[in-house]
Design an enzyme around this catalytic site. Structure first.
Site, PDB file in Angstrom:
ATOM      1  N   ASP A 190       3.731   0.605  12.209  1.00 38.46           N
ATOM      2  CA  ASP A 190       2.325   0.004  12.262  1.00 38.46           C
ATOM      3  C   ASP A 190       1.980  -1.209  12.066  1.00 38.46           C
ATOM      4  O   ASP A 190       1.309  -2.720  11.949  1.00 38.46           O
ATOM      5  CB  ASP A 190       3.188  -0.432  10.353  1.00 38.46           C
ATOM      6  CG  ASP A 190       2.798   1.003   9.980  1.00 38.46           C
ATOM      7  OD1 ASP A 190       2.167   2.279  10.285  1.00 38.46           O
ATOM      8  OD2 ASP A 190       2.910   1.546   8.664  1.00 38.46           O
ATOM      9  N   CYS A 210      -5.991   7.268   9.378  1.00 42.02           N
ATOM     10  CA  CYS A 210      -5.769   6.979  10.530  1.00 42.02           C
ATOM     11  C   CYS A 210      -5.771   7.846  12.003  1.00 42.02           C
ATOM     12  O   CYS A 210      -4.902   8.700  11.369  1.00 42.02           O
ATOM     13  CB  CYS A 210      -4.723   6.401  10.747  1.00 42.02           C
ATOM     14  SG  CYS A 210      -5.641   4.737   9.504  1.00 42.02           S
ATOM     15  N   LYS A 247       1.083  -1.254  -0.054  1.00 46.04           N
ATOM     16  CA  LYS A 247       0.034   0.491  -0.061  1.00 46.04           C
ATOM     17  C   LYS A 247       0.915   1.550   0.019  1.00 46.04           C
ATOM     18  O   LYS A 247       0.692   2.383  -1.083  1.00 46.04           O
ATOM     19  CB  LYS A 247      -0.552  -0.026   1.351  1.00 46.04           C
ATOM     20  CG  LYS A 247      -1.382   1.253   1.366  1.00 46.04           C
ATOM     21  CD  LYS A 247      -2.399   1.277   3.227  1.00 46.04           C
ATOM     22  CE  LYS A 247      -1.781   1.318   4.430  1.00 46.04           C
ATOM     23  NZ  LYS A 247      -1.823   3.116   3.933  1.00 46.04           N
ATOM     24  N   ASN A 248       1.855   1.055   1.287  1.00 46.23           N
ATOM     25  CA  ASN A 248       2.197   2.563   0.875  1.00 46.23           C
ATOM     26  C   ASN A 248       3.861   2.740  -0.096  1.00 46.23           C
ATOM     27  O   ASN A 248       3.712   4.167   0.323  1.00 46.23           O
ATOM     28  CB  ASN A 248       3.564   2.565   2.062  1.00 46.23           C
ATOM     29  CG  ASN A 248       2.196   2.394   3.820  1.00 46.23           C
ATOM     30  OD1 ASN A 248       0.865   3.050   3.305  1.00 46.23           O
ATOM     31  ND2 ASN A 248       2.647   2.852   4.667  1.00 46.23           N
ATOM     32  N   ARG A 304      -8.941  -0.205   4.261  1.00 52.95           N
ATOM     33  CA  ARG A 304      -8.067   0.355   3.551  1.00 52.95           C
ATOM     34  C   ARG A 304      -6.506  -0.202   3.602  1.00 52.95           C
ATOM     35  O   ARG A 304      -6.069   0.468   2.391  1.00 52.95           O
ATOM     36  CB  ARG A 304      -7.815   1.635   4.910  1.00 52.95           C
ATOM     37  CG  ARG A 304      -9.418   1.987   4.881  1.00 52.95           C
ATOM     38  CD  ARG A 304      -9.264   3.240   5.402  1.00 52.95           C
ATOM     39  NE  ARG A 304      -8.127   4.001   5.312  1.00 52.95           N
ATOM     40  CZ  ARG A 304      -7.575   5.279   6.036  1.00 52.95           C
ATOM     41  NH1 ARG A 304      -7.438   5.522   6.892  1.00 52.95           N
ATOM     42  NH2 ARG A 304      -6.333   5.310   5.673  1.00 52.95           N
ATOM     43  N   ARG A 308      -0.082  14.126  13.388  1.00 56.36           N
ATOM     44  CA  ARG A 308      -0.295  13.986  11.904  1.00 56.36           C
ATOM     45  C   ARG A 308       0.332  15.788  11.585  1.00 56.36           C
ATOM     46  O   ARG A 308      -0.421  16.148  10.616  1.00 56.36           O
ATOM     47  CB  ARG A 308      -0.826  13.140  11.167  1.00 56.36           C
ATOM     48  CG  ARG A 308      -0.817  11.742  11.751  1.00 56.36           C
ATOM     49  CD  ARG A 308      -1.616  11.086  11.183  1.00 56.36           C
ATOM     50  NE  ARG A 308      -0.800  10.057  10.137  1.00 56.36           N
ATOM     51  CZ  ARG A 308      -0.611   8.923   9.631  1.00 56.36           C
ATOM     52  NH1 ARG A 308      -1.785   8.552   9.522  1.00 56.36           N
ATOM     53  NH2 ARG A 308       0.244   8.742   8.678  1.00 56.36           N
ATOM     54  N   PRO A 309       0.810  16.777  11.849  1.00 54.66           N
ATOM     55  CA  PRO A 309       1.130  17.982  11.433  1.00 54.66           C
ATOM     56  C   PRO A 309       1.191  17.521  10.043  1.00 54.66           C
ATOM     57  O   PRO A 309       2.501  16.719   9.775  1.00 54.66           O
ATOM     58  CB  PRO A 309       2.073  18.667  11.915  1.00 54.66           C
ATOM     59  CG  PRO A 309       3.026  17.479  12.906  1.00 54.66           C
ATOM     60  CD  PRO A 309       2.586  16.046  12.776  1.00 54.66           C
ATOM     61  N   ILE A 310       1.772  18.580   9.176  1.00 51.38           N
ATOM     62  CA  ILE A 310       2.542  18.891   7.757  1.00 51.38           C
ATOM     63  C   ILE A 310       3.238  19.706   7.525  1.00 51.38           C
ATOM     64  O   ILE A 310       3.621  20.857   6.342  1.00 51.38           O
ATOM     65  CB  ILE A 310       1.295  19.428   7.141  1.00 51.38           C
ATOM     66  CG1 ILE A 310      -0.182  20.399   7.478  1.00 51.38           C
ATOM     67  CG2 ILE A 310       0.970  17.704   6.687  1.00 51.38           C
ATOM     68  CD1 ILE A 310      -0.663  20.284   5.817  1.00 51.38           C
ATOM     69  N   ASP A 311       4.210  20.530   8.413  1.00 51.64           N
ATOM     70  CA  ASP A 311       4.235  21.970   8.552  1.00 51.64           C
ATOM     71  C   ASP A 311       6.108  21.403   8.100  1.00 51.64           C
ATOM     72  O   ASP A 311       6.412  22.314   7.989  1.00 51.64           O
ATOM     73  CB  ASP A 311       5.213  21.562  10.458  1.00 51.64           C
ATOM     74  CG  ASP A 311       5.564  20.137  11.172  1.00 51.64           C
ATOM     75  OD1 ASP A 311       5.345  19.202  10.738  1.00 51.64           O
ATOM     76  OD2 ASP A 311       6.486  20.809  11.612  1.00 51.64           O
ATOM     77  N   LEU A 312       5.782  20.355   7.667  1.00 49.34           N
ATOM     78  CA  LEU A 312       7.607  19.842   7.154  1.00 49.34           C
ATOM     79  C   LEU A 312       7.257  20.199   5.971  1.00 49.34           C
ATOM     80  O   LEU A 312       8.180  20.781   5.119  1.00 49.34           O
ATOM     81  CB  LEU A 312       7.966  18.394   7.208  1.00 49.34           C
ATOM     82  CG  LEU A 312       8.934  17.730   8.476  1.00 49.34           C
ATOM     83  CD1 LEU A 312       9.164  16.283   8.514  1.00 49.34           C
ATOM     84  CD2 LEU A 312       9.788  18.840   9.021  1.00 49.34           C
TER      85      LEU A 312
HETATM   86  N1  EPU Z   1       5.463  14.692  10.732  1.00 53.88           N
HETATM   87  C1  EPU Z   1       6.176  15.907  11.417  1.00 53.88           C
HETATM   88  N2  EPU Z   1       5.354  16.381  10.355  1.00 53.88           N
HETATM   89  C2  EPU Z   1       4.771  16.234   9.203  1.00 53.88           C
HETATM   90  C3  EPU Z   1       4.829  15.403   8.758  1.00 53.88           C
HETATM   91  C4  EPU Z   1       5.757  14.216   9.523  1.00 53.88           C
HETATM   92  O1  EPU Z   1       6.199  16.081  12.611  1.00 53.88           O
HETATM   93  O2  EPU Z   1       4.634  17.103   8.378  1.00 53.88           O
HETATM   94  C5  EPU Z   1       5.993  13.629  12.217  1.00 53.88           C
HETATM   95  C6  EPU Z   1       5.230  12.868  12.334  1.00 53.88           C
HETATM   96  O3  EPU Z   1       3.605  13.692  13.327  1.00 53.88           O
HETATM   97  C7  EPU Z   1       5.736  11.540  13.024  1.00 53.88           C
HETATM   98  C8  EPU Z   1       6.672  11.198  12.317  1.00 53.88           C
HETATM   99  O4  EPU Z   1       7.242  12.464  11.802  1.00 53.88           O
HETATM  100  O5  EPU Z   1       5.687  11.487  14.510  1.00 53.88           O
HETATM  101  C9  EPU Z   1       6.627   9.843  11.343  1.00 53.88           C
HETATM  102  O6  EPU Z   1       5.929  10.260  10.516  1.00 53.88           O
HETATM  103  P1  EPU Z   1       5.597  10.354   8.966  1.00 53.88           P
HETATM  104  O7  EPU Z   1       5.308  11.425   7.987  1.00 53.88           O
HETATM  105  O8  EPU Z   1       6.743   9.734   8.393  1.00 53.88           O
HETATM  106  O9  EPU Z   1       4.425   9.337   8.681  1.00 53.88           O
HETATM  107  P2  EPU Z   1       3.604   9.328   7.368  1.00 53.88           P
HETATM  108  O10 EPU Z   1       4.661   9.827   6.266  1.00 53.88           O
HETATM  109  O11 EPU Z   1       2.639  10.166   7.248  1.00 53.88           O
HETATM  110  C10 EPU Z   1       4.413   6.678   6.376  1.00 53.88           C
HETATM  111  C11 EPU Z   1       3.237   6.193   6.608  1.00 53.88           C
HETATM  112  C12 EPU Z   1       2.636   5.158   7.306  1.00 53.88           C
HETATM  113  C13 EPU Z   1       3.503   4.901   8.423  1.00 53.88           C
HETATM  114  C14 EPU Z   1       4.663   5.776   8.940  1.00 53.88           C
HETATM  115  C15 EPU Z   1       5.840   5.838   9.526  1.00 53.88           C
HETATM  116  C16 EPU Z   1       2.331   5.734   3.855  1.00 53.88           C
HETATM  117  C17 EPU Z   1       1.534   6.851   3.240  1.00 53.88           C
HETATM  118  N3  EPU Z   1       2.185   6.340   5.172  1.00 53.88           N
HETATM  119  O12 EPU Z   1       3.161   7.941   7.311  1.00 53.88           O
HETATM  120  O13 EPU Z   1       2.102   4.014   7.626  1.00 53.88           O
HETATM  121  O14 EPU Z   1       2.826   4.698  10.030  1.00 53.88           O
HETATM  122  O15 EPU Z   1       4.990   6.469   7.485  1.00 53.88           O
HETATM  123  O16 EPU Z   1       6.367   5.182   9.072  1.00 53.88           O
HETATM  124  O17 EPU Z   1       3.075   6.157   3.804  1.00 53.88           O
HETATM  125  C18 EPU Z   1       0.079   2.894   7.592  1.00 53.88           C
HETATM  126  O18 EPU Z   1      -0.397   2.321   6.530  1.00 53.88           O
HETATM  127  O19 EPU Z   1      -0.603   1.829   8.049  1.00 53.88           O
HETATM  128  C19 EPU Z   1       0.745   4.097   8.261  1.00 53.88           C
HETATM  129  C20 EPU Z   1      -0.088   4.482   8.929  1.00 53.88           C
END
Ligand code: EPU
Length: 433
Positions: free
Chosen positions: A319, A121, A26-27, A412, A126-130
């Site tokens: 996960d 989920c 999926k990812n 999902r 889950r911020p988007i600041d980055l």
């Molecule tokens: N984070 C920030 N700011 C941002 C983005 C992320 O602080 O702008 C933090 C998050 O809050 C978290 C950390 O960075 O503490 C890591 O999160 P990441 O961004 O890596 O998560 P993601 O990219 O949203 C992907 C997978 C997730 C998986 C995580 C961690 C996808 C589509 N999703 O999420 O998968 O848990 O990496 O490995 O690739 C799932 O499949 O059930 C799932 C949630």
């Protein structure tokens, strides 16, 4: 009425046997579905899993004007030549976090993108600041109005930038990697995670002429340019390592002899190491893993507890933290789980406690498990896809019947899970409840 799963528990017996195959990841598929924006011709994707999240993205792409042809269920042909719209539909984007992956490629190709704060989920803030900081570094202007972000690139397009990710983020790295392929000049991405899904994306882009160096390291350097040409070369999605790990844990608890096929054992190295240390008998081959158990009845005093913490790849994946917690309720001894990635990923614990598990809450990131406790079947509400799968495993180990509500959350991320588990002997069926 919504779909739920009805599961008959084995009361600790280890009876499952047979073969279960792993589907495409999926990812890895989600970022791959954003690739058409980087290409001047058609992008072909193979081994795409048929999941609810993928169907939502398909709808999202169609609403943007991407031509989506599906010749076989798992093969997509995608063309972005007729894109007429750069606003991500809030209805869809709010349902899945991965919608954020489309922002960078759209911005880089068309100079503008609008989107809501992505949903998905409920596993933490889950911020988007980055993402916002990265867009600004590449010269874009970010405006926020009425719950929508509007991001506009400079007139002559995004410019290359030096971006250090304060936190390793999988989707942020993928988004900026793809944006950088079309940006002007050089982009350096630092503190990039090394998840296999990112490595595969880099490797496909390189194979189609993108100038990227540093694959599989924490520093990627990208020289941007014009849209690429796929030239009919297909991108085949790798096996899902989280599905593989879920099947490993389930088979360790309830399997007599289960073989997991079409997987990449290297991608679940950490899970294998943890299970082996705990006493699970695993035979690893090139693309199969077999789990056997010599004991037919309960595993108490058989597997031993091990403390663990989640970590970016190649560490133990967040996960699989919930399924591993179920495993540890059945192992002998005490274990501490430290969830280091998300602060809201232990919300499933009260449900397991109601099933008879002995788990102590130690704040937003830690739990303490007293293993060796039999579980009782009950009605459960799946809070997210990974905890949902953990509930299926708990229900399977428990005594009596369980109903896991909110099957959609599990659909999902796991394709037709009930049919695939039935084949190895699990008594599970989809019901309306
Ligand atoms: N984070 C920030 N700011 C941002 C983005 C992320 O602080 O702008 C933090 C998050 O809050 C978290 C950390 O960075 O503490 C890591 O999160 P990441 O961004 O890596 O998560 P993601 O990219 O949203 C992907 C997978 C997730 C998986 C995580 C961690 C996808 C589509 N999703 O999420 O998968 O848990 O990496 O490995 O690739 C799932 O499949 O059930 C799932 C949630």
């Amino acid at each position: 009425m919504a779909d739920a799963f009805l599961i008959k528990g084995l009361d600790g017996a280890k009876t499952l046997s047979g073969i279960i195959a792993v589907n495409g990841s999926k990812n890895a598929a989600l970022p791959a579905l954003a690739l058409p924006f980087l290409f001047s011709d058609t992008v072909i994707l193979e081994n795409v899993p048929a999941l609810e999240d993928i169907h939502r993205v398909e709808e999202l792409l169609q609403s943007l004007g991407v031509l989506c042809k599906k010749q076989k269920p798992n093969r997509y042909e995608l063309t972005a030549q007729n894109v007429c719209n750069t606003t991500l539909s809030p209805d869809i984007a709010k349902r899945l976090r991965a919608s954020i992956l489309f922002t960078g490629p759209l911005l880089a190709r068309f100079g503008r993108v609008s989107f809501p704060h992505p949903g998905g989920c409920v596993i933490g803030e889950r911020p988007i600041d980055l993402f916002m900081e990265g867009f600004e570094k590449m010269g874009a202007r970010v405006n926020e109005k009425n719950g929508m972000y509007d991001v506009i690139a400079p007139k002559n397009g995004l410019r290359g930038a030096d971006i250090f990710f304060r936190t390793q983020s999988v989707t942020a790295a993928e988004t900026f990697l793809m944006a950088a392929v079309l940006a002007r000049g050089k982009t350096i991405l630092r503190n990039v995670p090394v998840e296999p899904e990112i490595g595969e994306l880099v490797s496909f882009l390189q194979s189609r002429g993108a100038r990227i160096s540093g694959a599989e390291t924490h520093r990627l350097e990208i020289i941007g340019g014009e849209p690429l040409s796929a030239d009919g070369v297909a991108y085949s999605i790798i096996p899902d390592r989280i599905e593989t790990g879920s099947f490993l844990i389930l088979s360790a608890l309830a399997g007599k002899k289960v073989t997991i096929t079409r997987c990449n054992p290297e991608h679940v190295g950490s899970v294998i190491a943890h299970l082996r240390s705990s006493g699970v008998n695993l035979l690893v081959d090139e693309d199969t893993i077999t789990i056997t158990s010599s004991r037919a009845k309960r595993m108490q005093s058989f597997y031993k507890s091990i403390s663990m913490k989640t970590h970016e790849y190649p560490g133990f994946p967040t996960d699989l933290q919930a399924p591993m917690a179920v495993f540890l309720t059945q192992a002998d001894g005490e274990a501490l789980i430290f969830e280091t990635i998300f602060e809201g990923r232990l919300g499933y614990v009260p449900e397991l406690v109601r099933m008879g598990a002995k788990i102590q809450d130690m704040g937003p990131h830690k739990i303490f498990i007293q293993g060796g406790t039999p579980l009782r079947g009950r009605e459960l509400e799946s809070p997210d896809l990974r905890a949902g799968l953990a509930f299926i495993i708990a229900a399977l180990v428990a005594k009596g019947e369980s109903i896991v509500h909110n099957a959609y959350s599990i659909d999902r991320g796991y394709e037709q899970i009930e049919k695939r588990l039935q084949k190895i002997g699990v008594s599970i069926k989809r019901i309306s409840a």
